[in-house]
Structures are given as C-alpha cells and as structure tokens.
Design a protein around this motif. Structure first.
Motif, PDB file in Angstrom:
ATOM      1  N   ARG A 178     -16.987   5.058 -57.474  1.00  0.00           N
ATOM      2  CA  ARG A 178     -15.754   5.395 -58.204  1.00  0.00           C
ATOM      3  C   ARG A 178     -14.531   4.919 -57.441  1.00  0.00           C
ATOM      4  O   ARG A 178     -13.592   4.375 -58.024  1.00  0.00           O
ATOM      5  N   LYS A 179     -14.542   5.123 -56.125  1.00  0.00           N
ATOM      6  CA  LYS A 179     -13.413   4.679 -55.296  1.00  0.00           C
ATOM      7  C   LYS A 179     -13.272   3.161 -55.361  1.00  0.00           C
ATOM      8  O   LYS A 179     -12.166   2.640 -55.504  1.00  0.00           O
ATOM      9  N   LEU A 183      -6.223  -0.060 -59.157  1.00  0.00           N
ATOM     10  CA  LEU A 183      -4.943   0.364 -58.583  1.00  0.00           C
ATOM     11  C   LEU A 183      -4.072  -0.811 -58.130  1.00  0.00           C
ATOM     12  O   LEU A 183      -2.872  -0.638 -57.947  1.00  0.00           O
ATOM     13  N   GLN A 184      -4.667  -1.987 -57.968  1.00  0.00           N
ATOM     14  CA  GLN A 184      -3.867  -3.154 -57.606  1.00  0.00           C
ATOM     15  C   GLN A 184      -2.740  -3.390 -58.601  1.00  0.00           C
ATOM     16  O   GLN A 184      -1.676  -3.884 -58.248  1.00  0.00           O
ATOM     17  N   PRO A 242      -0.405  -2.413 -67.334  1.00  0.00           N
ATOM     18  CA  PRO A 242      -0.522  -1.491 -66.192  1.00  0.00           C
ATOM     19  C   PRO A 242      -0.484  -0.028 -66.634  1.00  0.00           C
ATOM     20  O   PRO A 242      -1.183   0.814 -66.068  1.00  0.00           O
ATOM     21  N   LEU A 243       0.305   0.271 -67.640  1.00  0.00           N
ATOM     22  CA  LEU A 243       0.381   1.642 -68.147  1.00  0.00           C
ATOM     23  C   LEU A 243      -0.978   2.090 -68.679  1.00  0.00           C
ATOM     24  O   LEU A 243      -1.423   3.213 -68.406  1.00  0.00           O
ATOM     25  N   THR A 244      -1.639   1.217 -69.413  1.00  0.00           N
ATOM     26  CA  THR A 244      -2.977   1.532 -69.931  1.00  0.00           C
ATOM     27  C   THR A 244      -3.934   1.818 -68.782  1.00  0.00           C
ATOM     28  O   THR A 244      -4.672   2.809 -68.800  1.00  0.00           O
ATOM     29  N   VAL A 245      -3.918   0.966 -67.761  1.00  0.00           N
ATOM     30  CA  VAL A 245      -4.786   1.170 -66.595  1.00  0.00           C
ATOM     31  C   VAL A 245      -4.483   2.510 -65.938  1.00  0.00           C
ATOM     32  O   VAL A 245      -5.391   3.284 -65.611  1.00  0.00           O
ATOM     33  N   GLN A 246      -3.199   2.800 -65.748  1.00  0.00           N
ATOM     34  CA  GLN A 246      -2.809   4.049 -65.086  1.00  0.00           C
ATOM     35  C   GLN A 246      -3.251   5.274 -65.876  1.00  0.00           C
ATOM     36  O   GLN A 246      -3.731   6.261 -65.304  1.00  0.00           O
ATOM     37  N   LEU A 247      -3.103   5.228 -67.190  1.00  0.00           N
ATOM     38  CA  LEU A 247      -3.502   6.378 -68.016  1.00  0.00           C
ATOM     39  C   LEU A 247      -5.020   6.552 -68.052  1.00  0.00           C
ATOM     40  O   LEU A 247      -5.514   7.680 -68.058  1.00  0.00           O
ATOM     41  N   THR A 270      -9.890  10.253 -63.272  1.00  0.00           N
ATOM     42  CA  THR A 270      -9.831  10.879 -61.946  1.00  0.00           C
ATOM     43  C   THR A 270      -9.004  12.148 -61.912  1.00  0.00           C
ATOM     44  O   THR A 270      -9.102  12.920 -60.966  1.00  0.00           O
ATOM     45  N   GLY A 271      -8.146  12.332 -62.914  1.00  0.00           N
ATOM     46  CA  GLY A 271      -7.253  13.485 -62.906  1.00  0.00           C
ATOM     47  C   GLY A 271      -5.994  13.267 -62.083  1.00  0.00           C
ATOM     48  O   GLY A 271      -5.148  14.138 -61.985  1.00  0.00           O
ATOM     49  N   ILE A 272      -5.861  12.083 -61.505  1.00  0.00           N
ATOM     50  CA  ILE A 272      -4.716  11.785 -60.640  1.00  0.00           C
ATOM     51  C   ILE A 272      -3.925  10.639 -61.250  1.00  0.00           C
ATOM     52  O   ILE A 272      -4.483   9.609 -61.602  1.00  0.00           O
ATOM     53  N   LEU A 273      -2.610  10.824 -61.349  1.00  0.00           N
ATOM     54  CA  LEU A 273      -1.736   9.761 -61.842  1.00  0.00           C
ATOM     55  C   LEU A 273      -1.116   9.076 -60.631  1.00  0.00           C
ATOM     56  O   LEU A 273      -0.427   9.704 -59.836  1.00  0.00           O
ATOM     57  N   ARG A 274      -1.390   7.797 -60.491  1.00  0.00           N
ATOM     58  CA  ARG A 274      -0.862   7.007 -59.377  1.00  0.00           C
ATOM     59  C   ARG A 274       0.007   5.916 -59.974  1.00  0.00           C
ATOM     60  O   ARG A 274      -0.504   4.920 -60.459  1.00  0.00           O
ATOM     61  N   VAL A 275       1.310   6.123 -59.925  1.00  0.00           N
ATOM     62  CA  VAL A 275       2.226   5.170 -60.538  1.00  0.00           C
ATOM     63  C   VAL A 275       3.228   4.708 -59.506  1.00  0.00           C
ATOM     64  O   VAL A 275       3.780   5.508 -58.756  1.00  0.00           O
ATOM     65  N   ASP A 276       3.466   3.415 -59.463  1.00  0.00           N
ATOM     66  CA  ASP A 276       4.450   2.817 -58.574  1.00  0.00           C
ATOM     67  C   ASP A 276       5.354   1.949 -59.434  1.00  0.00           C
ATOM     68  O   ASP A 276       5.137   0.759 -59.586  1.00  0.00           O
ATOM     69  N   ILE A 277       6.351   2.571 -60.058  1.00  0.00           N
ATOM     70  CA  ILE A 277       7.240   1.862 -60.976  1.00  0.00           C
ATOM     71  C   ILE A 277       8.663   1.968 -60.472  1.00  0.00           C
ATOM     72  O   ILE A 277       9.114   3.030 -60.065  1.00  0.00           O
ATOM     73  N   LYS A 278       9.376   0.855 -60.513  1.00  0.00           N
ATOM     74  CA  LYS A 278      10.793   0.834 -60.154  1.00  0.00           C
ATOM     75  C   LYS A 278      11.587   0.741 -61.457  1.00  0.00           C
ATOM     76  O   LYS A 278      11.320  -0.120 -62.284  1.00  0.00           O
TER      77      LYS A 278
END
Length: 150
Positions: free
Chosen positions: A78-79, A86-87, A102-107, A113-121
């Motif tokens: 899974r990791k 996550l790239q 990227p939004l689709t991948v993040q959602l 995983t239950g974790i939202l990992r977003v790096d948006i400017k």
C-alpha cells in the motif's frame, strides 16, 4: 453466442474454459508499475507529464477495485502504491482541466487511506494553480507568496 461467467472473486471463464483472475492481474500491474526496480515501472512523474493524466485513471481503477485489490495489499505494498501516486501533489500542470487529475488522485488516496495529502499553492483570485502559472501573455510568472495573497 459467447457466454462469459464472472465469479464473486472476479475470475472470468475464458473461451477455452480456463480462469482469468482479473484481480490478480490488476494487483500485479499496480505492484509492478509502482516499483522502480521492476521493468514494468511506470516511471517518475514530472511536471506537465502526460502520466499526470494517466495517474487519475489508474487511481480510479484502484478505487473501483478496492475490495479485490487494495484491500489485499500488504502495508508495504500500500505504501509503495500510495508513494507513486503522491508524486502528483507537487507537480505543475497545464492551467486547464488538468487540475482535476491531481485532485482525483488525492481524493482516491483519501478514500483508500483516510488521509488527505495535498500540496497546493493558491494564486489570488483563481482556482488552485500549480507552478509555474501563466500570465495573459503566456509567459511563466512566479506564483504569489502567502504574504502577497494577503
């Protein structure tokens, strides 16, 4: 008339009567595609890369097959798969519907995983924009800092 049978475990009977185990094929593809040491590795994602688009489709396929694929991965698998997806978080995209990929991948990752990992400017007055943004003359411009956004 061709008759196809699909079992509860996702196996399909082929024309010659053998079993095609679709979840095992999909699982093997995800593990190979996200393993940099495997000859089937999908590769490192880069800004403006077509693989950003493809990553959204792959993420949706993983989400749809969650019961048969994601839920059977080990924690390390899974990791590995999540790390490949996550790239997409820190990459620049074309300033159009590509922001949806990227939004689709993040959602999907949040759902899995239950974790939202977003790096948006954020750029003032616009939808989330990835670096570099384009000005009205299609020249790269520096994204605004949080201080400039105010």
């Amino acid at each position: 008339m061709i008759k196809r049978q699909v079992t509860q475990q996702g196996a399909m009977t082929t024309l010659n009567g053998s079993q095609l185990k679709i979840p095992e094929i999909v699982k093997a593809a995800f593990l190979a595609g996200t393993d940099p040491e495997h000859f089937g590795y999908w590769g490192k994602l880069e800004s403006y890369d077509q693989k950003i688009c493809e990553s959204a489709d792959l993420a949706l396929a993983l989400w749809i097959s969650k019961k048969w694929v994601w839920n059977t991965f080990t924690d390390n698998e899974r990791k590995q798969v999540a790390d490949w997806f996550l790239q997409v978080n820190s990459l620049a995209t074309v300033d159009n519907n590509w922001h949806l990929f990227p939004l689709t991948v993040q959602l999907v990752l949040k759902s899995l995983t239950g974790i939202l990992r977003v790096d948006i400017k954020l750029k003032k007055g616009s939808f989330p924009a990835a670096e570099p943004t384009l000005n009205s003359h299609n020249k790269a411009s520096k994204p605004l800092s949080m201080a400039e956004i105010g």
